[in-house]
Write an enzyme that holds these catalytic residues in place. Structure first.
Site, mmCIF file in Angstrom:
data_model
loop_
_atom_site.group_PDB
_atom_site.id
_atom_site.type_symbol
_atom_site.label_atom_id
_atom_site.label_comp_id
_atom_site.label_asym_id
_atom_site.label_seq_id
_atom_site.Cartn_x
_atom_site.Cartn_y
_atom_site.Cartn_z
ATOM 1 N N HIS A 198 78.552 15.473 16.143
ATOM 2 C CA HIS A 198 78.827 15.433 17.584
ATOM 3 C C HIS A 198 79.108 14.000 18.022
ATOM 4 C CE1 HIS A 198 77.273 19.524 18.684
ATOM 5 N NE2 HIS A 198 76.601 19.369 17.559
ATOM 6 N N HIS A 211 79.268 19.396 10.999
ATOM 7 C CA HIS A 211 80.028 18.716 12.056
ATOM 8 C C HIS A 211 79.180 17.610 12.648
ATOM 9 C CE1 HIS A 211 77.930 22.190 13.745
ATOM 10 N NE2 HIS A 211 77.736 21.462 14.826
HETATM 11 P P1 AMP Z 1 75.598 22.789 16.680
HETATM 12 O O1 AMP Z 1 74.612 23.358 17.665
HETATM 13 O O2 AMP Z 1 75.266 21.414 16.226
HETATM 14 O O3 AMP Z 1 75.844 23.742 15.540
HETATM 15 O O4 AMP Z 1 76.932 22.616 17.506
HETATM 16 C C1 AMP Z 1 77.934 23.576 17.605
HETATM 17 C C2 AMP Z 1 78.868 23.095 18.681
HETATM 18 O O5 AMP Z 1 80.101 23.733 18.507
HETATM 19 C C3 AMP Z 1 78.386 23.396 20.107
HETATM 20 O O6 AMP Z 1 78.354 22.191 20.857
HETATM 21 C C4 AMP Z 1 79.446 24.367 20.630
HETATM 22 O O7 AMP Z 1 79.704 24.198 21.995
HETATM 23 C C5 AMP Z 1 80.648 24.027 19.770
HETATM 24 N N1 AMP Z 1 81.603 25.106 19.546
HETATM 25 C C6 AMP Z 1 81.329 26.378 19.164
HETATM 26 N N2 AMP Z 1 82.467 27.087 19.037
HETATM 27 C C7 AMP Z 1 83.493 26.223 19.330
HETATM 28 C C8 AMP Z 1 84.914 26.356 19.383
HETATM 29 N N3 AMP Z 1 85.516 27.495 19.120
HETATM 30 N N4 AMP Z 1 85.631 25.262 19.720
HETATM 31 C C9 AMP Z 1 85.026 24.091 20.015
HETATM 32 N N5 AMP Z 1 83.694 23.909 19.972
HETATM 33 C C10 AMP Z 1 82.928 24.956 19.649
#
Ligand code: AMP
Ligand code: ZN
Length: 138
Positions: A103, A101
């Site tokens: 950001h 993903h």
């Molecule tokens: P990373 O640390 O780069 O893996 O980012 C994961 C991101 O996903 C974090 O910013 C979380 O807040 C976000 N996240 C986790 N679960 C969900 C969800 N169900 N819906 C939306 N965002 C999420």
């Protein structure tokens, strides 16, 4: 391919509801559930790739094209003052969800994150810098 245990696969497929701000055949862009800044969003490919190492080059390129488009549109709509793109790979780099993903982080002059988004600078010796340079080039 999808991963049946992956929450982002389910969100991207629409099986788990999300605040979707953009969708096409290849990607879904959702609002982050725990936003670092106002408007923090995530670009999710609909196919499962764990990280940047696994994602095919063309999909990565399309994700970056979409990031550019989203950044412009979000900046206009949110009237933010700047924008970060971030993309974590591996636990050591802060990745917590192992589905690629990107950001999208709208930034504001007083968003309280100025220090968090910066990193500490190392003080390396000439030898250490040279050793790293050799690893990168030889
Ligand atoms: P990373 O640390 O780069 O893996 O980012 C994961 C991101 O996903 C974090 O910013 C979380 O807040 C976000 N996240 C986790 N679960 C969900 C969800 N169900 N819906 C939306 N965002 C999420
Ligand atoms: Zn997945």
């Amino acid at each position: 391919m999808k991963d049946t245990n992956c929450i982002f696969c389910k969100i991207a497929a629409g099986e788990i509801p999300s605040r979707t701000i953009y969708e096409d055949e290849q990607f879904r862009v959702i609002m982050d559930i725990s936003p670092a800044t106002k408007g923090h969003a995530l670009i999710l490919p609909k196919e499962h790739y764990a990280n940047l190492y696994e994602i095919p080059e063309e999909v990565a390129a399309d994700a970056m094209k979409l990031a550019k488009k989203m950044a412009s549109e979000m900046t206009q709509r949110l009237e933010c003052d700047g924008f970060n793109l971030a993309q974590n790979n591996g636990e050591a780099a802060g990745q917590t969800v192992f589905h690629f993903h990107m950001h999208l982080l709208p930034r504001y002059k007083e968003d309280g994150n100025q220090e968090k988004f910066a990193w500490n600078h190392l003080e390396l010796s000439e030898d250490e810098v040279e050793e790293i340079y050799q690893k990168l080039t030889k």
